[in-house]
Write an enzyme that holds these catalytic residues in place. Structure first.
Site, PDB file in Angstrom:
ATOM      1  N   GLU A 121      -3.583   7.544  -4.029  1.00 54.24           N
ATOM      2  CA  GLU A 121      -3.978   7.161  -5.386  1.00 54.24           C
ATOM      3  C   GLU A 121      -5.449   7.480  -5.642  1.00 54.24           C
ATOM      4  OE1 GLU A 121      -2.614   3.050  -4.931  1.00 54.24           O
ATOM      5  OE2 GLU A 121      -4.695   2.379  -5.065  1.00 54.24           O
ATOM      6  N   HIS A 166      -1.882   0.551  -9.725  1.00 53.93           N
ATOM      7  CA  HIS A 166      -2.485  -0.448  -8.829  1.00 53.93           C
ATOM      8  C   HIS A 166      -3.079  -1.605  -9.632  1.00 53.93           C
ATOM      9  CE1 HIS A 166      -4.341  -0.949  -4.559  1.00 53.93           C
ATOM     10  NE2 HIS A 166      -4.122  -2.126  -5.120  1.00 53.93           N
ATOM     11  N   ARG A 179       0.854  -1.177   0.000  1.00 59.64           N
ATOM     12  CA  ARG A 179       0.000   0.000   0.000  1.00 59.64           C
ATOM     13  C   ARG A 179       0.898   1.238   0.000  1.00 59.64           C
ATOM     14  NH1 ARG A 179      -3.492  -2.692  -1.614  1.00 59.64           N
ATOM     15  NH2 ARG A 179      -5.581  -3.038  -0.780  1.00 59.64           N
TER      16      ARG A 179
HETATM   17  C1  DGY Z   1      -5.919  -5.926  -2.809  1.00 58.47           C
HETATM   18  O1  DGY Z   1      -6.754  -6.784  -3.008  1.00 58.47           O
HETATM   19  O2  DGY Z   1      -5.699  -5.475  -1.700  1.00 58.47           O
HETATM   20  C2  DGY Z   1      -5.167  -5.464  -3.987  1.00 58.47           C
HETATM   21  O3  DGY Z   1      -4.375  -4.380  -3.702  1.00 58.47           O
HETATM   22  C3  DGY Z   1      -6.108  -5.173  -5.137  1.00 58.47           C
HETATM   23  O4  DGY Z   1      -5.415  -5.426  -6.284  1.00 58.47           O
END
Ligand code: DGY
Length: 337
Positions: free
Chosen positions: A280, A298, A251
């Site tokens: 983002e 992402h 993240r």
């Molecule tokens: C998640 O599922 O947390 C991912 O970042 C989405 O692609």
């Protein structure tokens, strides 16, 4: 921007579920057989206020990692009892607030592990071997001759792979490095892996600082929480080798992006690859300005097969809950029963 009510399903006793984004139509059909659906078929980007309005009268929501489910939303949507995300990361959902209000939260682990590890490894390789930078150079028509020091990058095979966050995705990245590329693997995690999991990978637990100091390629796959906000800050970046690369598929909030841009600009870090950003879809200009940063929007889990599997797991959780059963992957199981 239309909210479509399922035309064929209006039985009053059926649970009402809002699907907040456009998802695989086959999964919609599976859900449709069990609950009354409201859809966002044109994949509109709803404001928080709009999301709250759309959720009125709904028992359940199938959400993505893009919606914010916080205390204010829950208070404004008192009928909401189930929030089923198709993502594995739940930093967009206030779990404590949901638990306090008896709202079940589910996520979608496992189904995206290998796909996200593929992208993490691809990004790490792209950063190390300067794929983005050299491709832009070629497209600009700047390639006129071959030379020995032309876009020289960092070795991947045999280099030390450092993993921050040795959960399912971290282990999948480690497998690719150790078994495919002969990379010694070091990792930092709250708890060391059991020996039977670490030994086949030759993976060695090290302290956070040692991870920063020793990794040739650092891959970040830690789940985000406030406790680890900017865990990779200017101090941590200062510990890294100037020849090292940093890849983040966890993240955005885990990395101080401006400190990273400084390190990349000052030659204190060779390259970075980021698939996630703190705010983002906004990406800091300082990162956009760095040629040695590979930046993707992402897309860690973005294959058709995996996105379908993620949506299906979220749907299966909703169907189970609607039928009075326990969901497959509850995040706050204490709310059940
Ligand atoms: C998640 O599922 O947390 C991912 O970042 C989405 O692609």
């Amino acid at each position: 921007m239309t909210l479509l009510r399922d035309p064929g399903a209006a039985a009053p006793q059926r649970r009402r579920v809002l699907v907040t984004r456009a998802i695989d139509p086959a999964v919609i059909e599976v859900l449709r057989a069990h609950v009354e659906l409201s859809l966002n078929s044109d994949d509109a980007d709803w404001s928080q206020l709009e999301l709250i309005e759309r959720l009125q009268g709904h028992w359940g929501a199938l959400v993505t990692v893009g919606e914010r489910i916080d205390a204010a939303l829950l208070d404004a949507c008192p009928e909401l009892r189930a929030v089923c995300s198709l993502g594995v990361g739940v930093n967009n959902i206030d779990i404590a607030a949901c638990t306090a209000r008896g709202v079940v939260v589910t996520n979608a682990p496992d189904v995206l592990t290998e796909t996200t590890a593929d992208l993490g490894f691809a990004l790490m390789m792209a950063a190390a071997r300067r794929v983005g930078e050299s491709e832009r150079f070629l497209r600009q028509g700047a390639w006129t001759r071959w030379s020995c020091d032309f876009f020289t990058g960092m070795e991947v095979h045999g280099a030390t792979l450092g993993i921050l966050g040795m959960g399912r995705i971290g282990q999948a990245v480690a497998r690719r490095g150790a078994l495919g590329f002969g990379m010694p693997v070091i990792y930092h995690n709250r708890n060391p892996l059991p020996a039977e999991m670490a030994e086949p990978l030759g993976a060695r637990w090290v302290s956070f600082d040692a991870l920063m100091q020793e990794a040739d390629h650092l891959v970040i796959v830690l789940p985000y929480s406030a406790n680890v906000h900017h865990i990779v800050d200017a101090r941590a970046l200062g510990l890294m080798k100037p020849s090292a690369t940093l890849t983040n598929v966890g993240r955005g909030g885990l990395v101080d992006e401006l400190a990273l841009a400084d390190a990349l600009g000052a030659g204190r870090l060779a390259a970075a690859a980021l698939d996630v950003f703190e705010h983002e879809p906004a990406v800091p200009q300082a990162l956009l300005d760095r040629p040695n940063a590979v930046l993707t929007p992402h897309i860690g889990s973005a294959t058709r097969t995996t996105r379908r599997a993620m949506a299906r797991l979220a749907a299966d959780n909703l169907i189970a809950l609607a039928g009075g059963s326990d969901p497959l992957t509850a995040v706050n199981p204490q709310v059940l029963g």
